[in-house]
Design an enzyme around this catalytic site. Structure first.
Site, PDB file in Angstrom:
ATOM      1  N   CYS A  32       0.837  -1.207   0.000  1.00 33.28           N
ATOM      2  CA  CYS A  32       0.000   0.000   0.000  1.00 33.28           C
ATOM      3  C   CYS A  32       0.873   1.260   0.000  1.00 33.28           C
ATOM      4  CB  CYS A  32      -0.930  -0.034   1.205  1.00 33.28           C
ATOM      5  SG  CYS A  32      -1.842   1.487   1.491  1.00 33.28           S
ATOM      6  N   CYS A  35      -0.125   3.936   2.586  1.00 33.11           N
ATOM      7  CA  CYS A  35       0.262   3.505   3.939  1.00 33.11           C
ATOM      8  C   CYS A  35       1.702   3.947   4.240  1.00 33.11           C
ATOM      9  CB  CYS A  35       0.166   1.991   4.069  1.00 33.11           C
ATOM     10  SG  CYS A  35      -1.483   1.313   3.841  1.00 33.11           S
TER      11      CYS A  35
END
Length: 328
Positions: A32, A35
Site C-alpha cells: 500500500c 500507507c
C-alpha cells in the site's frame, strides 16, 4: 527506538486494548503506497504521545492478521481506528495526516484531563467516557455499543418513564448523586414496568457476541413506588420478543437471582456474571424480569451494560488501497 507496537495475534491485540486507556491502530500493508506515505506522520505521533497504560500506538499488518481485519471490518488501506476503554470511537480511512493528527492530539488532551480529575471505577466506572457502573471484568471489554438500538422491543413498559433506549445511554444516570443515593431529576432516563413488576426486554445485536456479564443499575425511587429487579430469566438467540405467557413455557438459558449484597452502594449497580459457555455466538438476548426486590408495584432499570467479546459483523471483502479520499 519506535514506541509503536506491532500486533502479532488477535489475543495480543485484545491484551493491548485491555491494558491501555486509549489505543490507536494503523491497519496497513506492504503493497500500500498511501500507507507508506503516512507512516512517518504516524510514527511521529507515536513518539510524541505514547504513554504506558494511557495511550498506545499499534500497527496491524493486514496480510498477516486477517482475523483482526475481519473482526473490525477493515476494507481499505490505510485505516486508522481509535479505541477508548477497549471500544472503537473513531475510524479514519485514507492517508489524511491533518485528520489523524487532530484526532489523536484531542485524545491525548482528554487523557491528560482525566489524569487530573477524571472519574474512575470508584465513582461509577469509566470506559472511554462511558459510565459503566463498575469496572469491566478482567479479560473482557464492554460490548454495549453492539446493541441494535432500532431493534429493541420491550413489553410492559411505563410510558411515563424514559424511552427504552435510555438504559443504554452512555452517561451517568441523572438520578444518581455523588454518594450513590437517589436524587430528584426532571430527565427521565430510566425505564419502569407498567401494570405490574414484570418486564420483558428483547435486545438484538449488530454482530454476534460472546457475553460474559451484565451490569444492571437500578436506583430505588424515593417514593418507594419502584424497586430493583431480583429474578431474571435470560434467553439467547430469539428472533423476536417473547410474550409473558410464552416465556413461562420456554426453558431459559440461565436463571439469575440478584442478591442484596450484589448491589454496590455507591453506584447502585449489580454485576451479574453469566454462564459463559452458554452465551457464545449470541445474536440477541432476551431479559425477563420476573419479579423485583421488594413490595413495590413497579420494577426500575436505569442502565444496562454488556461485557464480553465482539464477533464478526460481516465477511471481509477485498481490501483496497486509498489515498487522500475521505468518503466511501
Amino acid at each position: 527506538m519506535s514506541k509503536t507496537v506491532a500486533v502479532t495475534s488477535p489475543s495480543h491485540f485484545t491484551q493491548i486494548l485491555q491494558s491501555s486507556r486509549i489505543v490507536v491502530t494503523d491497519f496497513w500493508a506492504e503493497w500500500c503506497g498511501p500507507c507508506k506515505a503516512i507512516a512517518p506522520v504516524y510514527e511521529a505521533l507515536s513518539s510524541q504521545l505514547s504513554r504506558p497504560g494511557q495511550i498506545t500506538f499499534t500497527k496491524v499488518n493486514t496480510d498477516e492478521q486477517k482475523d483482526i481485519v475481519q473482526t473490525y471490518n477493515i476494507s481499505a488501506m490505510p485505516t486508522f481506528l481509535i479505541f477508548k476503554g477497549g471500544r472503537e470511537t473513531k475510524r479514519i480511512r485514507g492517508a489524511d495526516p491533518k485528520g489523524l493528527d487532530a484526532a489523536v492530539k484531542q485524545l491525548a488532551q482528554e487523557a491528560s484531563s482525566a489524569d487530573e480529575g477524571g472519574a474512575g471505577p470508584s465513582d461509577g466506572g469509566s470506559s472511554g467516557g462511558r459510565w459503566t457502573g463498575a469496572a469491566a471484568p478482567r479479560g473482557y471489554t464492554e460490548v454495549t455499543e453492539q446493541v441494535d438500538i432500532q431493534g429493541l422491543d420491550f413489553l410492559n413498559l411505563d410510558g411515563n418513564a424514559g424511552d427504552k433506549r435510555a438504559v443504554f445511554a452512555p452517561e451517568k444516570p441523572s438520578s444518581l448523586d455523588g454518594k450513590g443515593k437517589a436524587s430528584e431529576s426532571s430527565k427521565k432516563d430510566w425505564i419502569e414496568s407498567d401494570t405490574d413488576e414484570q418486564l420483558m426486554l428483547y435486545v438484538p445485536f449488530q454482530s454476534t457476541l460472546k457475553l460474559h456479564s451484565i451490569h444492571i443499575t437500578s436506583i430505588p425511587s424515593g417514593s418507594e413506588e419502584a424497586m430493583r429487579p431480583k429474578t431474571l430469566h435470560l434467553y439467547s438467540n430469539r428472533s423476536h420478543v417473547l410474550g409473558f405467557d410464552e416465556a413461562e413455557d420456554t426453558p431459559e438459558t440461565q436463571k439469575i437471582e440478584i442478591q442484596e449484597s450484589q448491589w454496590d452502594e455507591k453506584t447502585q449497580t449489580a454485576k451479574v456474571e453469566l454462564r459463559f459457555v452458554k452465551f457464545q455466538n449470541i445474536s440477541s438476548l432476551t431479559i425477563f424480569v420476573v419479579d423485583g426486590d421488594g413490595d413495590a408495584e413497579k420494577t426500575r432499570i436505569d442502565r444496562l451494560r454488556l461485557f464480553g467479546e465482539s464477533g464478526e459483523k460481516r465477511a471481509m471483502g477485498k481490501l483496497e488501497k486509498i489515498g487522500d479520499e475521505q468518503g466511501e
